[in-house]
Design a protein around this motif. Structure first.
Motif, PDB file in Angstrom:
ATOM      1  N   GLY A 296      18.176  38.735 -20.947  1.00 53.29           N
ATOM      2  CA  GLY A 296      18.944  39.251 -19.649  1.00 53.29           C
ATOM      3  C   GLY A 296      18.524  40.663 -19.093  1.00 53.29           C
ATOM      4  N   GLU A 297      18.030  41.470 -20.092  1.00 54.37           N
ATOM      5  CA  GLU A 297      17.814  42.729 -19.633  1.00 54.37           C
ATOM      6  C   GLU A 297      16.691  42.554 -18.514  1.00 54.37           C
ATOM      7  OE1 GLU A 297      16.179  46.819 -21.904  1.00 54.37           O
ATOM      8  OE2 GLU A 297      16.997  45.237 -22.923  1.00 54.37           O
ATOM      9  N   LYS A 298      16.949  43.729 -17.566  1.00 50.49           N
ATOM     10  CA  LYS A 298      15.978  43.511 -16.367  1.00 50.49           C
ATOM     11  C   LYS A 298      14.911  44.992 -16.801  1.00 50.49           C
ATOM     12  CE  LYS A 298      18.086  40.728 -13.785  1.00 50.49           C
ATOM     13  NZ  LYS A 298      17.683  39.366 -13.802  1.00 50.49           N
ATOM     14  N   VAL A 299      13.622  44.509 -16.703  1.00 48.93           N
ATOM     15  CA  VAL A 299      12.529  45.498 -16.943  1.00 48.93           C
ATOM     16  C   VAL A 299      11.565  45.688 -15.712  1.00 48.93           C
ATOM     17  CG1 VAL A 299      12.973  45.247 -19.541  1.00 48.93           C
ATOM     18  CG2 VAL A 299      11.414  43.774 -18.125  1.00 48.93           C
ATOM     19  N   GLY A 300      10.971  46.781 -15.891  1.00 45.98           N
ATOM     20  CA  GLY A 300       9.787  46.898 -15.062  1.00 45.98           C
ATOM     21  C   GLY A 300      10.409  48.066 -13.684  1.00 45.98           C
ATOM     22  N   LEU A 301       9.410  48.153 -12.808  1.00 47.85           N
ATOM     23  CA  LEU A 301       9.748  48.927 -11.642  1.00 47.85           C
ATOM     24  C   LEU A 301      10.667  48.531 -10.502  1.00 47.85           C
ATOM     25  CD1 LEU A 301       6.225  50.718 -11.487  1.00 47.85           C
ATOM     26  CD2 LEU A 301       8.448  51.826 -12.368  1.00 47.85           C
ATOM     27  N   ASN A 302      11.010  47.152 -10.700  1.00 45.95           N
ATOM     28  CA  ASN A 302      11.801  46.506  -9.587  1.00 45.95           C
ATOM     29  C   ASN A 302      10.953  46.227  -8.380  1.00 45.95           C
ATOM     30  OD1 ASN A 302      14.097  44.929  -9.254  1.00 45.95           O
ATOM     31  ND2 ASN A 302      15.085  46.624  -8.191  1.00 45.95           N
ATOM     32  N   ALA A 303       9.709  46.214  -8.506  1.00 49.33           N
ATOM     33  CA  ALA A 303       8.762  45.924  -7.289  1.00 49.33           C
ATOM     34  C   ALA A 303       7.674  45.042  -7.828  1.00 49.33           C
ATOM     35  CB  ALA A 303       8.218  47.258  -6.744  1.00 49.33           C
ATOM     36  N   GLY A 304       7.386  44.213  -7.155  1.00 52.55           N
ATOM     37  CA  GLY A 304       6.288  43.072  -7.443  1.00 52.55           C
ATOM     38  C   GLY A 304       6.825  41.740  -7.912  1.00 52.55           C
TER      39      GLY A 304
ATOM     40  N   LYS B 151      -0.383  59.707 -25.670  1.00 53.44           N
ATOM     41  CA  LYS B 151       0.292  58.423 -24.931  1.00 53.44           C
ATOM     42  C   LYS B 151       1.127  57.705 -25.897  1.00 53.44           C
ATOM     43  CE  LYS B 151      -3.625  55.130 -25.237  1.00 53.44           C
ATOM     44  NZ  LYS B 151      -4.922  54.647 -24.788  1.00 53.44           N
ATOM     45  N   PHE B 152       0.820  57.662 -27.053  1.00 53.29           N
ATOM     46  CA  PHE B 152       1.885  56.843 -28.016  1.00 53.29           C
ATOM     47  C   PHE B 152       3.108  57.619 -28.713  1.00 53.29           C
ATOM     48  CE2 PHE B 152      -2.642  55.049 -28.527  1.00 53.29           C
ATOM     49  CZ  PHE B 152      -2.314  53.801 -28.375  1.00 53.29           C
ATOM     50  N   HIS B 153       3.064  58.793 -28.217  1.00 52.03           N
ATOM     51  CA  HIS B 153       4.321  59.511 -28.574  1.00 52.03           C
ATOM     52  C   HIS B 153       5.507  59.320 -27.815  1.00 52.03           C
ATOM     53  CE1 HIS B 153       1.187  62.197 -30.781  1.00 52.03           C
ATOM     54  NE2 HIS B 153       1.555  61.182 -31.523  1.00 52.03           N
ATOM     55  N   LEU B 154       6.634  59.518 -28.098  1.00 56.38           N
ATOM     56  CA  LEU B 154       7.739  59.514 -27.234  1.00 56.38           C
ATOM     57  C   LEU B 154       7.629  60.389 -25.896  1.00 56.38           C
ATOM     58  CD1 LEU B 154      10.655  59.604 -29.716  1.00 56.38           C
ATOM     59  CD2 LEU B 154       9.611  57.473 -28.954  1.00 56.38           C
ATOM     60  N   ASP B 155       8.182  59.647 -24.793  1.00 57.64           N
ATOM     61  CA  ASP B 155       7.866  60.032 -23.475  1.00 57.64           C
ATOM     62  C   ASP B 155       9.231  61.218 -23.403  1.00 57.64           C
ATOM     63  OD1 ASP B 155       7.100  57.254 -21.705  1.00 57.64           O
ATOM     64  OD2 ASP B 155       6.148  58.345 -22.849  1.00 57.64           O
TER      65      ASP B 155
ATOM     66  N   ARG C 228       9.718  51.192 -23.171  1.00 59.54           N
ATOM     67  CA  ARG C 228       9.147  52.041 -22.289  1.00 59.54           C
ATOM     68  C   ARG C 228       8.030  51.600 -21.479  1.00 59.54           C
ATOM     69  NH1 ARG C 228       9.263  55.127 -27.106  1.00 59.54           N
ATOM     70  NH2 ARG C 228       7.110  54.915 -27.433  1.00 59.54           N
ATOM     71  N   GLU C 229       7.048  50.501 -22.085  1.00 54.06           N
ATOM     72  CA  GLU C 229       5.711  50.180 -21.420  1.00 54.06           C
ATOM     73  C   GLU C 229       6.122  49.030 -20.257  1.00 54.06           C
ATOM     74  OE1 GLU C 229       2.758  51.745 -21.454  1.00 54.06           O
ATOM     75  OE2 GLU C 229       3.806  53.116 -22.778  1.00 54.06           O
TER      76      GLU C 229
ATOM     77  N   VAL D 188       1.433  46.765 -23.620  1.00 55.04           N
ATOM     78  CA  VAL D 188       2.521  47.131 -24.048  1.00 55.04           C
ATOM     79  C   VAL D 188       2.432  46.389 -25.400  1.00 55.04           C
ATOM     80  CG1 VAL D 188       4.824  45.687 -23.577  1.00 55.04           C
ATOM     81  CG2 VAL D 188       3.411  46.108 -21.355  1.00 55.04           C
ATOM     82  N   THR D 189       1.779  45.593 -25.714  1.00 54.38           N
ATOM     83  CA  THR D 189       1.725  45.273 -27.049  1.00 54.38           C
ATOM     84  C   THR D 189       0.907  46.203 -27.889  1.00 54.38           C
ATOM     85  OG1 THR D 189      -0.321  43.684 -26.823  1.00 54.38           O
ATOM     86  CG2 THR D 189       2.070  42.564 -26.795  1.00 54.38           C
ATOM     87  N   GLU D 190      -0.075  46.958 -27.355  1.00 55.41           N
ATOM     88  CA  GLU D 190      -0.679  47.842 -28.096  1.00 55.41           C
ATOM     89  C   GLU D 190       0.518  48.944 -28.408  1.00 55.41           C
ATOM     90  OE1 GLU D 190      -5.269  47.914 -26.240  1.00 55.41           O
ATOM     91  OE2 GLU D 190      -3.672  49.394 -25.350  1.00 55.41           O
ATOM     92  N   ARG D 191       1.230  49.386 -27.543  1.00 55.74           N
ATOM     93  CA  ARG D 191       2.030  50.609 -27.771  1.00 55.74           C
ATOM     94  C   ARG D 191       3.013  50.135 -28.753  1.00 55.74           C
ATOM     95  NH1 ARG D 191      -0.723  52.248 -23.827  1.00 55.74           N
ATOM     96  NH2 ARG D 191      -0.300  54.029 -22.724  1.00 55.74           N
ATOM     97  N   ALA D 192       3.484  48.968 -28.783  1.00 56.43           N
ATOM     98  CA  ALA D 192       4.381  48.492 -29.885  1.00 56.43           C
ATOM     99  C   ALA D 192       3.973  48.461 -31.074  1.00 56.43           C
ATOM    100  CB  ALA D 192       5.060  47.113 -29.564  1.00 56.43           C
ATOM    101  N   ALA D 193       2.528  47.995 -31.214  1.00 56.24           N
ATOM    102  CA  ALA D 193       1.924  47.894 -32.421  1.00 56.24           C
ATOM    103  C   ALA D 193       1.712  49.353 -33.114  1.00 56.24           C
ATOM    104  CB  ALA D 193       0.695  47.131 -32.346  1.00 56.24           C
ATOM    105  N   VAL D 194       1.167  49.977 -32.403  1.00 55.76           N
ATOM    106  CA  VAL D 194       1.013  51.504 -32.990  1.00 55.76           C
ATOM    107  C   VAL D 194       2.249  51.832 -33.628  1.00 55.76           C
ATOM    108  CG1 VAL D 194       0.178  53.885 -32.391  1.00 55.76           C
ATOM    109  CG2 VAL D 194      -1.235  51.915 -31.530  1.00 55.76           C
TER     110      VAL D 194
END
Length: 332
Positions: free
Chosen positions: A81-89, A328-332, A54-55, A24-30
Protein backbone atom coordinates in the motif's frame (compact mmCIF):
# COMPACT_ATOMS: atom_id res chain seq x y z
CA UNK A 1 17.67 19.82 -38.45
CA UNK A 2 16.65 18.40 -35.09
CA UNK A 3 14.73 15.17 -34.78
CA UNK A 4 12.31 14.60 -31.95
CA UNK A 5 11.65 11.04 -30.81
CA UNK A 6 8.28 10.69 -29.12
CA UNK A 7 7.20 7.63 -27.22
CA UNK A 8 3.45 6.87 -27.20
CA UNK A 9 2.07 7.05 -23.64
CA UNK A 10 1.13 3.37 -23.63
CA UNK A 11 4.77 2.47 -24.26
CA UNK A 12 6.17 4.77 -21.61
CA UNK A 13 6.11 2.11 -18.90
CA UNK A 14 8.05 -0.39 -20.95
CA UNK A 15 10.32 1.91 -22.95
CA UNK A 16 11.40 4.57 -20.51
CA UNK A 17 11.25 2.55 -17.34
CA UNK A 18 13.12 -0.52 -18.58
CA UNK A 19 16.47 1.03 -17.71
CA UNK A 20 15.10 2.90 -14.72
CA UNK A 21 14.07 -0.26 -12.88
CA UNK A 22 17.52 -1.72 -13.54
CA UNK A 23 18.91 1.17 -11.50
CA UNK A 24 16.53 0.29 -8.67
CA UNK A 25 17.66 -3.34 -8.38
CA UNK A 26 21.32 -2.40 -8.94
CA UNK A 27 21.26 0.00 -5.98
CA UNK A 28 19.54 -2.54 -3.74
CA UNK A 29 21.99 -5.28 -4.74
CA UNK A 30 25.08 -3.16 -4.10
CA UNK A 31 23.79 -2.05 -0.69
CA UNK A 32 23.08 -5.65 0.33
CA UNK A 33 26.37 -6.92 -1.12
CA UNK A 34 28.36 -4.71 1.26
CA UNK A 35 27.06 -6.99 4.04
CA UNK A 36 27.71 -10.34 2.34
CA UNK A 37 29.03 -12.92 4.75
CA UNK A 38 28.52 -10.77 7.85
CA UNK A 39 25.76 -12.99 9.25
CA UNK A 40 23.39 -10.04 9.56
CA UNK A 41 20.22 -10.95 7.67
CA UNK A 42 18.10 -8.04 8.92
CA UNK A 43 20.82 -5.45 8.36
CA UNK A 44 21.40 -6.65 4.77
CA UNK A 45 17.65 -6.63 4.11
CA UNK A 46 17.35 -3.13 5.65
CA UNK A 47 20.14 -1.84 3.41
CA UNK A 48 18.47 -3.27 0.29
CA UNK A 49 15.05 -1.92 1.29
CA UNK A 50 16.39 1.58 1.96
CA UNK A 51 18.28 1.71 -1.34
CA UNK A 52 15.30 0.41 -3.29
CA UNK A 53 12.91 2.91 -1.69
CA UNK A 54 15.26 5.83 -2.45
CA UNK A 55 15.50 4.86 -6.12
CA UNK A 56 11.79 4.13 -6.55
CA UNK A 57 11.00 7.60 -5.21
CA UNK A 58 13.05 9.16 -8.04
CA UNK A 59 10.98 7.53 -10.80
CA UNK A 60 8.39 9.44 -12.88
CA UNK A 61 5.54 7.17 -11.74
CA UNK A 62 2.53 7.01 -9.46
CA UNK A 63 3.54 3.72 -7.89
CA UNK A 64 1.80 1.52 -5.34
CA UNK A 65 3.59 -1.34 -3.60
CA UNK A 66 1.23 -4.32 -3.90
CA UNK A 67 3.78 -7.01 -3.04
CA UNK A 68 6.07 -5.75 -0.32
CA UNK A 69 8.52 -6.96 2.23
CA UNK A 70 7.16 -9.97 4.06
CA UNK A 71 5.93 -9.96 7.63
CA UNK A 72 7.65 -13.30 8.17
CA UNK A 73 11.09 -11.70 7.82
CA UNK A 74 10.24 -9.15 10.55
CA UNK A 75 11.98 -6.82 8.15
CA UNK A 76 11.73 -3.09 7.64
CA UNK A 77 9.03 -2.83 5.06
CA UNK A 78 8.47 -1.40 1.69
CA UNK A 79 4.97 -2.05 2.96
CA UNK A 80 1.93 -3.10 0.98
CA UNK A 81 0.00 0.00 0.00
CA UNK A 82 3.00 2.32 0.24
CA UNK A 83 3.06 5.01 -2.46
CA UNK A 84 6.36 5.50 -4.30
CA UNK A 85 7.60 7.65 -7.16
CA UNK A 86 7.35 11.33 -8.03
CA UNK A 87 3.54 11.12 -8.20
CA UNK A 88 3.74 12.01 -11.89
CA UNK A 89 3.49 9.66 -14.82
CA UNK A 90 1.80 6.29 -15.28
CA UNK A 91 -0.01 4.54 -12.43
CA UNK A 92 1.82 1.30 -11.77
CA UNK A 93 1.66 -1.70 -9.45
CA UNK A 94 5.01 -2.69 -7.98
CA UNK A 95 6.14 -5.98 -6.47
CA UNK A 96 9.47 -6.04 -4.65
CA UNK A 97 11.80 -8.41 -2.92
CA UNK A 98 14.75 -6.11 -2.21
CA UNK A 99 16.86 -9.06 -1.05
CA UNK A 100 15.64 -12.51 -2.02
CA UNK A 101 17.80 -14.93 -0.08
CA UNK A 102 18.63 -12.95 3.07
CA UNK A 103 20.26 -16.08 4.48
CA UNK A 104 22.24 -16.60 1.28
CA UNK A 105 23.59 -13.06 1.55
CA UNK A 106 24.34 -13.33 5.27
CA UNK A 107 26.29 -16.56 4.68
CA UNK A 108 27.75 -15.39 1.33
CA UNK A 109 26.21 -18.39 -0.43
CA UNK A 110 25.22 -18.45 -4.13
CA UNK A 111 21.98 -17.09 -5.52
CA UNK A 112 20.93 -14.00 -3.54
CA UNK A 113 19.27 -11.40 -5.77
CA UNK A 114 17.54 -8.01 -5.56
CA UNK A 115 14.35 -8.17 -7.59
CA UNK A 116 11.22 -6.26 -8.53
CA UNK A 117 8.38 -6.19 -11.04
CA UNK A 118 6.35 -3.26 -12.32
CA UNK A 119 3.02 -3.52 -14.11
CA UNK A 120 0.10 -1.35 -15.18
CA UNK A 121 -1.94 -0.14 -12.22
CA UNK A 122 -4.45 -2.68 -10.92
CA UNK A 123 -2.99 -5.69 -12.75
CA UNK A 124 -0.86 -7.49 -10.13
CA UNK A 125 -2.42 -9.97 -7.68
CA UNK A 126 -2.54 -8.49 -4.19
CA UNK A 127 -1.24 -11.56 -2.38
CA UNK A 128 -1.04 -11.66 1.41
CA UNK A 129 2.21 -12.77 3.01
CA UNK A 130 1.29 -16.43 3.35
CA UNK A 131 2.58 -19.63 1.81
CA UNK A 132 1.57 -20.67 -1.67
CA UNK A 133 1.65 -24.02 -3.48
CA UNK A 134 3.48 -23.67 -6.79
CA UNK A 135 4.28 -25.64 -9.89
CA UNK A 136 6.05 -24.17 -12.92
CA UNK A 137 7.47 -25.32 -16.25
CA UNK A 138 9.10 -23.50 -19.13
CA UNK A 139 7.68 -22.45 -22.50
CA UNK A 140 6.76 -24.62 -25.47
CA UNK A 141 4.22 -27.01 -23.94
CA UNK A 142 0.48 -27.42 -24.38
CA UNK A 143 -1.55 -25.61 -21.76
CA UNK A 144 -2.10 -27.74 -18.66
CA UNK A 145 0.82 -30.09 -19.36
CA UNK A 146 1.35 -30.14 -15.59
CA UNK A 147 -1.27 -29.43 -12.95
CA UNK A 148 -1.04 -28.30 -9.35
CA UNK A 149 -3.43 -30.98 -8.08
CA UNK A 150 -1.73 -33.88 -9.90
CA UNK A 151 0.85 -35.85 -7.91
CA UNK A 152 4.53 -34.93 -8.33
CA UNK A 153 5.14 -38.34 -9.95
CA UNK A 154 2.26 -37.83 -12.38
CA UNK A 155 3.53 -34.37 -13.31
CA UNK A 156 7.02 -35.73 -13.98
CA UNK A 157 5.61 -38.42 -16.27
CA UNK A 158 3.37 -35.92 -18.09
CA UNK A 159 6.24 -33.52 -18.68
CA UNK A 160 8.55 -36.34 -19.81
CA UNK A 161 5.92 -37.51 -22.30
CA UNK A 162 5.48 -33.95 -23.62
CA UNK A 163 9.25 -33.63 -24.07
CA UNK A 164 9.53 -37.06 -25.64
CA UNK A 165 12.06 -38.27 -23.08
CA UNK A 166 12.23 -40.80 -20.28
CA UNK A 167 11.34 -39.61 -16.76
CA UNK A 168 14.99 -40.10 -15.80
CA UNK A 169 15.88 -37.18 -18.11
CA UNK A 170 13.74 -34.73 -16.05
CA UNK A 171 15.17 -32.54 -13.27
CA UNK A 172 12.86 -30.84 -10.78
CA UNK A 173 13.91 -27.94 -8.57
CA UNK A 174 12.60 -28.05 -4.99
CA UNK A 175 13.24 -25.90 -1.92
CA UNK A 176 15.08 -28.01 0.65
CA UNK A 177 12.49 -28.07 3.44
CA UNK A 178 11.14 -30.89 5.64
CA UNK A 179 7.62 -30.15 4.35
CA UNK A 180 8.73 -31.22 0.87
CA UNK A 181 9.85 -34.75 1.83
CA UNK A 182 6.86 -36.42 0.14
CA UNK A 183 7.22 -34.32 -3.00
CA UNK A 184 10.92 -35.22 -3.25
CA UNK A 185 10.19 -38.92 -2.73
CA UNK A 186 7.45 -38.84 -5.37
CA UNK A 187 9.74 -37.22 -7.94
CA UNK A 188 12.63 -39.59 -7.28
CA UNK A 189 10.27 -42.57 -7.43
CA UNK A 190 9.84 -41.93 -11.17
CA UNK A 191 13.59 -41.98 -11.79
CA UNK A 192 13.69 -38.19 -12.19
CA UNK A 193 16.34 -36.07 -10.49
CA UNK A 194 15.76 -33.47 -7.77
CA UNK A 195 17.89 -30.35 -7.46
CA UNK A 196 17.56 -28.84 -3.99
CA UNK A 197 17.99 -25.15 -3.19
CA UNK A 198 18.19 -23.67 0.30
CA UNK A 199 16.50 -20.34 -0.51
CA UNK A 200 15.38 -18.19 -3.40
CA UNK A 201 12.32 -19.53 -5.15
CA UNK A 202 11.90 -16.51 -7.48
CA UNK A 203 15.20 -17.45 -9.11
CA UNK A 204 14.19 -21.10 -8.76
CA UNK A 205 11.08 -20.69 -10.88
CA UNK A 206 12.94 -18.61 -13.48
CA UNK A 207 15.37 -21.53 -13.96
CA UNK A 208 12.51 -23.53 -15.54
CA UNK A 209 12.20 -21.07 -18.40
CA UNK A 210 15.62 -21.98 -19.81
CA UNK A 211 16.18 -25.71 -19.24
CA UNK A 212 18.81 -25.89 -21.98
CA UNK A 213 21.13 -23.73 -19.89
CA UNK A 214 19.97 -24.39 -16.32
CA UNK A 215 19.20 -28.10 -16.58
CA UNK A 216 15.94 -27.50 -14.68
CA UNK A 217 12.66 -28.68 -16.23
CA UNK A 218 10.13 -28.02 -13.48
CA UNK A 219 9.66 -26.32 -10.11
CA UNK A 220 7.40 -27.80 -7.41
CA UNK A 221 6.76 -26.86 -3.80
CA UNK A 222 5.38 -24.34 -1.34
CA UNK A 223 7.00 -20.98 -0.76
CA UNK A 224 6.03 -17.38 -0.13
CA UNK A 225 3.07 -15.96 -2.06
CA UNK A 226 4.86 -12.62 -2.70
CA UNK A 227 7.70 -14.53 -4.37
CA UNK A 228 5.11 -16.41 -6.42
CA UNK A 229 3.78 -13.18 -7.92
CA UNK A 230 7.31 -11.96 -8.72
CA UNK A 231 8.13 -15.28 -10.40
CA UNK A 232 4.87 -15.09 -12.38
CA UNK A 233 5.89 -11.65 -13.64
CA UNK A 234 9.16 -13.09 -14.93
CA UNK A 235 7.44 -16.03 -16.62
CA UNK A 236 4.91 -13.62 -18.14
CA UNK A 237 7.87 -12.04 -19.93
CA UNK A 238 9.82 -15.14 -20.97
CA UNK A 239 7.13 -17.75 -21.37
CA UNK A 240 6.23 -20.81 -19.37
CA UNK A 241 3.36 -22.01 -17.24
CA UNK A 242 2.70 -21.68 -13.53
CA UNK A 243 -0.14 -22.74 -11.25
CA UNK A 244 -0.42 -21.56 -7.65
CA UNK A 245 -2.81 -21.70 -4.71
CA UNK A 246 -2.68 -19.64 -1.52
CA UNK A 247 -2.43 -21.68 1.69
CA UNK A 248 -5.04 -20.02 3.90
CA UNK A 249 -5.13 -22.45 6.81
CA UNK A 250 -6.41 -20.15 9.54
CA UNK A 251 -9.25 -17.67 10.02
CA UNK A 252 -6.69 -14.88 10.42
CA UNK A 253 -5.07 -15.67 7.05
CA UNK A 254 -8.43 -16.02 5.31
CA UNK A 255 -9.49 -12.67 6.76
CA UNK A 256 -6.30 -10.97 5.61
CA UNK A 257 -6.66 -12.43 2.13
CA UNK A 258 -10.29 -11.29 1.97
CA UNK A 259 -9.37 -7.69 2.83
CA UNK A 260 -6.89 -7.80 -0.10
CA UNK A 261 -9.62 -8.87 -2.52
CA UNK A 262 -9.19 -12.67 -2.50
CA UNK A 263 -12.76 -13.95 -2.80
CA UNK A 264 -12.08 -17.65 -3.49
CA UNK A 265 -9.53 -19.04 -0.99
CA UNK A 266 -9.17 -22.29 -2.99
CA UNK A 267 -8.63 -20.68 -6.40
CA UNK A 268 -5.81 -21.97 -8.58
CA UNK A 269 -4.01 -18.99 -10.11
CA UNK A 270 -2.31 -19.09 -13.49
CA UNK A 271 0.24 -16.53 -14.63
CA UNK A 272 -2.49 -14.39 -16.23
CA UNK A 273 -4.42 -14.33 -12.95
CA UNK A 274 -1.40 -13.04 -11.02
CA UNK A 275 -0.08 -10.64 -13.68
CA UNK A 276 -2.95 -9.42 -15.83
CA UNK A 277 -1.27 -6.74 -17.92
CA UNK A 278 2.07 -5.83 -19.43
CA UNK A 279 4.94 -5.88 -16.98
CA UNK A 280 8.64 -5.38 -16.48
CA UNK A 281 10.80 -7.61 -14.32
CA UNK A 282 14.35 -7.00 -13.14
CA UNK A 283 16.78 -8.87 -10.91
CA UNK A 284 20.37 -8.00 -10.00
CA UNK A 285 22.78 -10.54 -8.56
CA UNK A 286 23.95 -9.96 -4.97
CA UNK A 287 25.96 -13.17 -4.62
CA UNK A 288 27.02 -15.11 -7.71
CA UNK A 289 24.60 -17.90 -8.60
CA UNK A 290 23.55 -19.90 -11.63
CA UNK A 291 21.24 -17.08 -12.77
CA UNK A 292 23.38 -13.97 -12.26
CA UNK A 293 26.87 -12.90 -11.20
CA UNK A 294 27.09 -11.13 -7.86
CA UNK A 295 28.29 -7.59 -7.20
CA UNK A 296 32.05 -7.17 -7.58
CA UNK A 297 33.84 -4.41 -5.68
CA UNK A 298 37.01 -3.36 -7.45
CA UNK A 299 39.39 -0.48 -6.69
CA UNK A 300 37.53 2.27 -8.55
CA UNK A 301 34.66 0.33 -10.09
CA UNK A 302 31.62 -1.59 -8.89
CA UNK A 303 30.38 -4.27 -11.31
CA UNK A 304 26.81 -5.57 -11.43
CA UNK A 305 24.84 -8.01 -13.58
CA UNK A 306 21.11 -7.59 -14.07
CA UNK A 307 18.46 -9.35 -16.11
CA UNK A 308 15.54 -7.17 -17.21
CA UNK A 309 12.52 -8.49 -19.09
CA UNK A 310 9.57 -6.90 -20.90
CA UNK A 311 6.38 -8.84 -21.39
CA UNK A 312 5.11 -6.69 -24.24
CA UNK A 313 7.99 -7.76 -26.49
CA UNK A 314 9.33 -10.84 -24.70
CA UNK A 315 12.74 -9.15 -24.68
CA UNK A 316 15.27 -10.38 -22.13
CA UNK A 317 18.34 -8.23 -21.59
CA UNK A 318 21.37 -9.07 -19.50
CA UNK A 319 23.08 -5.87 -18.44
CA UNK A 320 26.64 -6.04 -17.16
CA UNK A 321 27.39 -2.62 -15.74
CA UNK A 322 30.57 -0.94 -14.56
CA UNK A 323 29.79 1.89 -12.15
CA UNK A 324 32.50 4.52 -11.76
CA UNK A 325 30.55 7.26 -10.02
CA UNK A 326 30.57 5.38 -6.74
CA UNK A 327 29.04 8.07 -4.55
CA UNK A 328 25.65 7.33 -6.12
CA UNK A 329 25.58 4.15 -4.04
CA UNK A 330 25.99 6.03 -0.78
CA UNK A 331 23.17 7.40 1.30
CA UNK A 332 21.61 10.59 -0.05
Amino acid sequence: MSTHISVPPQLLLERILTLEIVRVTERAAVSAARLRGHGQEKAADQAAVDAMRRELNKLPIEGTIVIGEGERDEAPMLFIGEKVGLNAGPQVDIAVDPLEGTTLCAKNMPGAIATMAMADGGTLLHAPDVYMQKIAVGPGFARGVVELDASPADNVRRLAKAKGVDASAITVLVLDRPRHAEIIAGIRGTGAAVRLITDGDVAGVIHCADPENTGVDMYIGTGGAPEGVLAAAALRCIGGQMQCRLILDSEEKRGRAHTMGVTDPKMIYGIEDMVKGDCLFAATGVTTGSLLSGVKFRKDVIETETVVMRSVTGTVRYIKAEHRQLDKFHLD
